[in-house]
Design an enzyme around this catalytic site. Structure first.
Site, PDB file in Angstrom:
ATOM      1  N   ASN A  16       0.162   3.063   4.336  1.00 20.10           N
ATOM      2  CA  ASN A  16      -1.022   2.803   5.138  1.00 20.10           C
ATOM      3  C   ASN A  16      -0.880   1.496   5.908  1.00 20.10           C
ATOM      4  O   ASN A  16      -0.002   0.688   5.614  1.00 20.10           O
ATOM      5  CB  ASN A  16      -2.242   2.753   4.203  1.00 20.10           C
ATOM      6  CG  ASN A  16      -3.483   3.307   4.862  1.00 20.10           C
ATOM      7  OD1 ASN A  16      -3.723   3.061   6.038  1.00 20.10           O
ATOM      8  ND2 ASN A  16      -4.262   4.053   4.108  1.00 20.10           N
ATOM      9  N   CYS A  17      -1.777   1.287   6.840  1.00 19.93           N
ATOM     10  CA  CYS A  17      -1.795   0.100   7.692  1.00 19.93           C
ATOM     11  C   CYS A  17      -1.711  -1.164   6.846  1.00 19.93           C
ATOM     12  O   CYS A  17      -2.430  -1.265   5.862  1.00 19.93           O
ATOM     13  CB  CYS A  17      -3.083   0.080   8.513  1.00 19.93           C
ATOM     14  SG  CYS A  17      -3.346  -1.425   9.456  1.00 19.93           S
TER      15      CYS A  17
END
Lengths: 78, 172
Positions: A16-17
């Site tokens: 994820n980011c």
């Protein structure tokens, strides 16, 4: 389907980011000018994030493909 | 510090030390560095604890009614349940904070989010300037040996001199 000759591959599935961008940056650092990285992610945010990263760093996004929850990017090192 | 060299520059102040507030400065700084920006973070007050070698940031559910209370395990439907709980209870149940912290860490892990330590390491590797506030160190009794290698120490003027030429300035 695209058919770029990738010199290097990076799998960011499940990440994820901001990890897809950070790992892409690191993988691109190892390439020579003109070489191509194939990166795959499952983070929908990476579509915009990789485009933004490319805009800022001057590398080239040859193509991004979204299918079945996977996003594939072909990036050419400047 | 340095004159701006034509790159974009970002200056952050990290003033909070809970898990939720630890993420924004390290996410933004590591990403900005990956976007070839010059980055400095000034760690002050509770933010200073994010520089210690062993960091244990916790979430504080009490006085935070906006925090979603969901479980990071079990079937999809179970995970979507919102365990609404009176805020005043959360602050008074012993161990609640520890439990909420471990649940949130598990959620982050399940969702492929990096740990604070990983992001901090990436910041250090990519040349982000981490500046510890001298005054806060004196007040809370920290010395430079408590911090990870590569941390600079300075005060308000050190930060402002760097921030004066920054394109992005944020107080977190």
């Amino acid at each position: 389907m695209s058919d770029y000759n990738a010199d290097s591959q990076l799998d960011c599935s499940g990440l994820n980011c901001p990890l897809p961008v950070l790992k892409t940056k690191k993988a691109m650092d190892d390439l020579a000018s003109g070489q191509v990285l194939k990166m795959v992610s499952t983070d929908p945010g990476s579509l915009n994030d990789i485009a933004a990263w490319v805009k800022r760093t001057g590398n080239e996004l040859l193509e991004s493909i979204a299918e079945d929850g996977h996003f594939t990017f072909y990036l050419k090192k400047s | 510090m340095t004159e701006s060299n034509g790159e974009k520059r970002m200056a952050l102040i990290a003033s909070k030390g809970t898990l939720d507030w630890a993420y924004p400065p390290f996410i933004l700084a590591s990403t900005a560095a990956a976007m070839e920006m010059e980055v400095g973070i000034f760690f002050t007050f509770y933010g200073l604890t994010l520089l210690t070698k062993d960091i244990k940031p916790k979430v504080a559910p009490h006085t935070n009614p906006a925090m979603p209370m969901k479980m990071p395990f079990g079937p999809e439907g179970f995970q979507q349940i919102e365990w609404s709980m009176p805020n005043v209870l959360m602050g008074n149940i012993p161990g609640f904070e520890t439990m909420a912290t471990s649940l949130m860490k598990q959620t982050f892990k399940n969702k492929g989010v990096a740990t604070i330590e990983e992001l901090r390491d990436i910041c250090l590797e990519s040349g982000v300037k981490l500046i510890g506030c001298q005054m806060t160190m004196d007040v809370f009794g920290f010395n430079k040996n408590d911090f990870v290698d590569g941390v600079d120490i300075g005060g308000a003027a050190t930060f402002l001199e760097f921030a004066a030429d920054a394109d992005i300035q944020l107080f977190v």
